[in-house]
Design a protein around this motif. Structure first.
Motif, PDB file in Angstrom:
ATOM      1  N   VAL A 121       6.557   6.892   1.891  1.00 59.10           N
ATOM      2  CA  VAL A 121       7.673   5.945   2.088  1.00 59.10           C
ATOM      3  C   VAL A 121       7.130   4.630   2.652  1.00 59.10           C
ATOM      4  CG1 VAL A 121       9.889   5.591   3.226  1.00 59.10           C
ATOM      5  CG2 VAL A 121       9.227   7.894   2.487  1.00 59.10           C
ATOM      6  N   ARG A 122       6.302   4.733   3.677  1.00 55.98           N
ATOM      7  CA  ARG A 122       5.726   3.545   4.317  1.00 55.98           C
ATOM      8  C   ARG A 122       4.900   2.731   3.315  1.00 55.98           C
ATOM      9  NH1 ARG A 122       2.018   4.949   9.310  1.00 55.98           N
ATOM     10  NH2 ARG A 122       3.864   6.205   9.727  1.00 55.98           N
ATOM     11  N   ASP A 123       4.127   3.424   2.500  1.00 54.88           N
ATOM     12  CA  ASP A 123       3.255   2.735   1.544  1.00 54.88           C
ATOM     13  C   ASP A 123       4.068   2.010   0.469  1.00 54.88           C
ATOM     14  OD1 ASP A 123       1.166   3.717   3.011  1.00 54.88           O
ATOM     15  OD2 ASP A 123       0.624   5.308   1.589  1.00 54.88           O
ATOM     16  N   ALA A 124       5.197   2.605   0.045  1.00 55.32           N
ATOM     17  CA  ALA A 124       6.045   1.940  -0.947  1.00 55.32           C
ATOM     18  C   ALA A 124       6.642   0.663  -0.354  1.00 55.32           C
ATOM     19  CB  ALA A 124       7.146   2.885  -1.406  1.00 55.32           C
ATOM     20  N   LEU A 125       7.089   0.745   0.896  1.00 59.28           N
ATOM     21  CA  LEU A 125       7.645  -0.453   1.561  1.00 59.28           C
ATOM     22  C   LEU A 125       6.592  -1.545   1.692  1.00 59.28           C
ATOM     23  CD1 LEU A 125       9.848   0.518   4.645  1.00 59.28           C
ATOM     24  CD2 LEU A 125      10.528  -0.760   2.607  1.00 59.28           C
ATOM     25  N   ALA A 126       5.396  -1.132   2.106  1.00 59.16           N
ATOM     26  CA  ALA A 126       4.313  -2.103   2.311  1.00 59.16           C
ATOM     27  C   ALA A 126       3.914  -2.774   1.000  1.00 59.16           C
ATOM     28  CB  ALA A 126       3.104  -1.414   2.940  1.00 59.16           C
ATOM     29  N   ALA A 127       4.074  -2.065  -0.103  1.00 60.46           N
ATOM     30  CA  ALA A 127       3.696  -2.618  -1.410  1.00 60.46           C
ATOM     31  C   ALA A 127       4.754  -3.576  -1.935  1.00 60.46           C
ATOM     32  CB  ALA A 127       3.465  -1.479  -2.403  1.00 60.46           C
ATOM     33  N   GLY A 128       5.941  -3.580  -1.324  1.00 61.60           N
ATOM     34  CA  GLY A 128       6.983  -4.519  -1.726  1.00 61.60           C
ATOM     35  C   GLY A 128       7.661  -4.177  -3.041  1.00 61.60           C
ATOM     36  N   VAL A 129       7.629  -2.911  -3.451  1.00 63.39           N
ATOM     37  CA  VAL A 129       8.270  -2.520  -4.716  1.00 63.39           C
ATOM     38  C   VAL A 129       9.793  -2.505  -4.539  1.00 63.39           C
ATOM     39  CG1 VAL A 129       6.306  -1.167  -5.552  1.00 63.39           C
ATOM     40  CG2 VAL A 129       8.022  -0.069  -4.088  1.00 63.39           C
ATOM     41  N   THR A 130      10.493  -2.634  -5.652  1.00 65.05           N
ATOM     42  CA  THR A 130      11.968  -2.604  -5.585  1.00 65.05           C
ATOM     43  C   THR A 130      12.511  -1.217  -5.897  1.00 65.05           C
ATOM     44  OG1 THR A 130      12.078  -3.311  -7.876  1.00 65.05           O
ATOM     45  CG2 THR A 130      12.236  -5.030  -6.193  1.00 65.05           C
ATOM     46  N   GLU A 131      11.621  -0.324  -6.367  1.00 65.01           N
ATOM     47  CA  GLU A 131      12.014   1.049  -6.657  1.00 65.01           C
ATOM     48  C   GLU A 131      10.902   1.988  -6.229  1.00 65.01           C
ATOM     49  OE1 GLU A 131      14.706   1.661 -10.614  1.00 65.01           O
ATOM     50  OE2 GLU A 131      12.569   1.384 -10.888  1.00 65.01           O
ATOM     51  N   THR A 132      11.293   3.086  -5.617  1.00 61.74           N
ATOM     52  CA  THR A 132      10.327   4.155  -5.376  1.00 61.74           C
ATOM     53  C   THR A 132      10.965   5.424  -5.922  1.00 61.74           C
ATOM     54  OG1 THR A 132       8.967   5.258  -3.716  1.00 61.74           O
ATOM     55  CG2 THR A 132      11.082   4.385  -2.949  1.00 61.74           C
ATOM     56  N   GLY A 133      10.869   6.552  -5.224  1.00 62.25           N
ATOM     57  CA  GLY A 133      11.496   7.735  -5.800  1.00 62.25           C
ATOM     58  C   GLY A 133      11.182   8.996  -5.045  1.00 62.25           C
ATOM     59  N   ALA A 134      11.428  10.112  -5.710  1.00 66.08           N
ATOM     60  CA  ALA A 134      11.166  11.441  -5.165  1.00 66.08           C
ATOM     61  C   ALA A 134      10.572  12.278  -6.275  1.00 66.08           C
ATOM     62  CB  ALA A 134      12.458  12.076  -4.662  1.00 66.08           C
TER      63      ALA A 134
END
Ligand code: GAR
Length: 199
Positions: A121-134
């Motif tokens: 979760v932290r890494d997705a936020l740090a990368a600045g993406v607009t979508e992540t997932g599960a």
């Protein structure tokens, strides 16, 4: 009836959802034991449901391998058909993965192969993406590199913190986990075939 062991490290909210789902008479799987690598809050869910639990504290062992051998011995007592890593924040030693794979699955709070590891979760936020997932995957020898069984996108919203984003991902994870366990139990998903299929 498919028998399931669930391994956790934390609050066990995904475990809780699986226990709730498995309490339904028509759900084809049952959680037979819950294990943890520490004194995890989520063990209370097992107690509430009257399900046996065990703790093998990672910090009490000199090596990951020694810890894994004791964890493995506990699993052998229960002989589950499936082992679910639901927020277990430790890498399993190779010996244990080889013993249980492909009947060994993991939930992950990112859209793998994006953002593997302990801080999805932290890494997705740090990368600045607009979508992540599960994602729900079969565990293999790598870090979140096994065959993907189910996954779904989750939006990242402006102002999200690690906590708010994780709380948006978790309900999706729960749904994917429950449906994946149901499919395995119903014979609709063959983990051996999935794990040996060319990628
Ligand atoms: C879940 O989001 C799970 O995917 C994650 O820990 C959380 C546990 O929540 N696991 C990992 O990040 C493993 N790399 P819970 O204890 O409330 O179910």
């Amino acid at each position: 009836m498919l028998t399931v062991a669930v391994l956790i490290s934390g609050t066990g909210s995904n475990l809780r959802a699986l226990l709730d789902a498995a309490a339904a008479a028509d759900f084809p799987a049952r959680v037979v034991v819950v294990g943890a690598d520490r004194d995890a809050d989520g063990l209370a869910h097992a107690e509430e449901f009257g399900i046996p639990s065990f703790t093998v504290p990672f910090t009490h062992y000199a090596t990951r391998e020694e810890w894994g051998r004791e964890l493995g011995a506990q699993l052998e007592v229960w002989q589950p058909d499936l082992v679910v890593l639901s927020g277990l924040m430790r890498l399993l030693p190779t010996e244990l993965v080889e013993r249980w794979a492909p009947q060994l699955i993991n939930t992950h709070p990112a859209y793998l192969p994006e953002f593997p590891g302990a801080h999805g979760v932290r890494d997705a936020l740090a990368a600045g993406v607009t979508e992540t997932g599960a994602s729900v995957i079969v565990v293999d020898g790598g870090v979140d590199t096994g065959p993907i069984l189910a996954q779904e996108r989750v939006p990242v919203l402006p102002g999200d913190t690690e906590h708010t984003l994780h709380e948006r991902i978790k309900p999706v994870e729960r749904r994917l986990l429950i449906e994946t366990v149901r499919q395995i139990a119903a014979g609709e998903l063959d983990l051996a075939a999935t794990a040996s299929a060319p990628s």
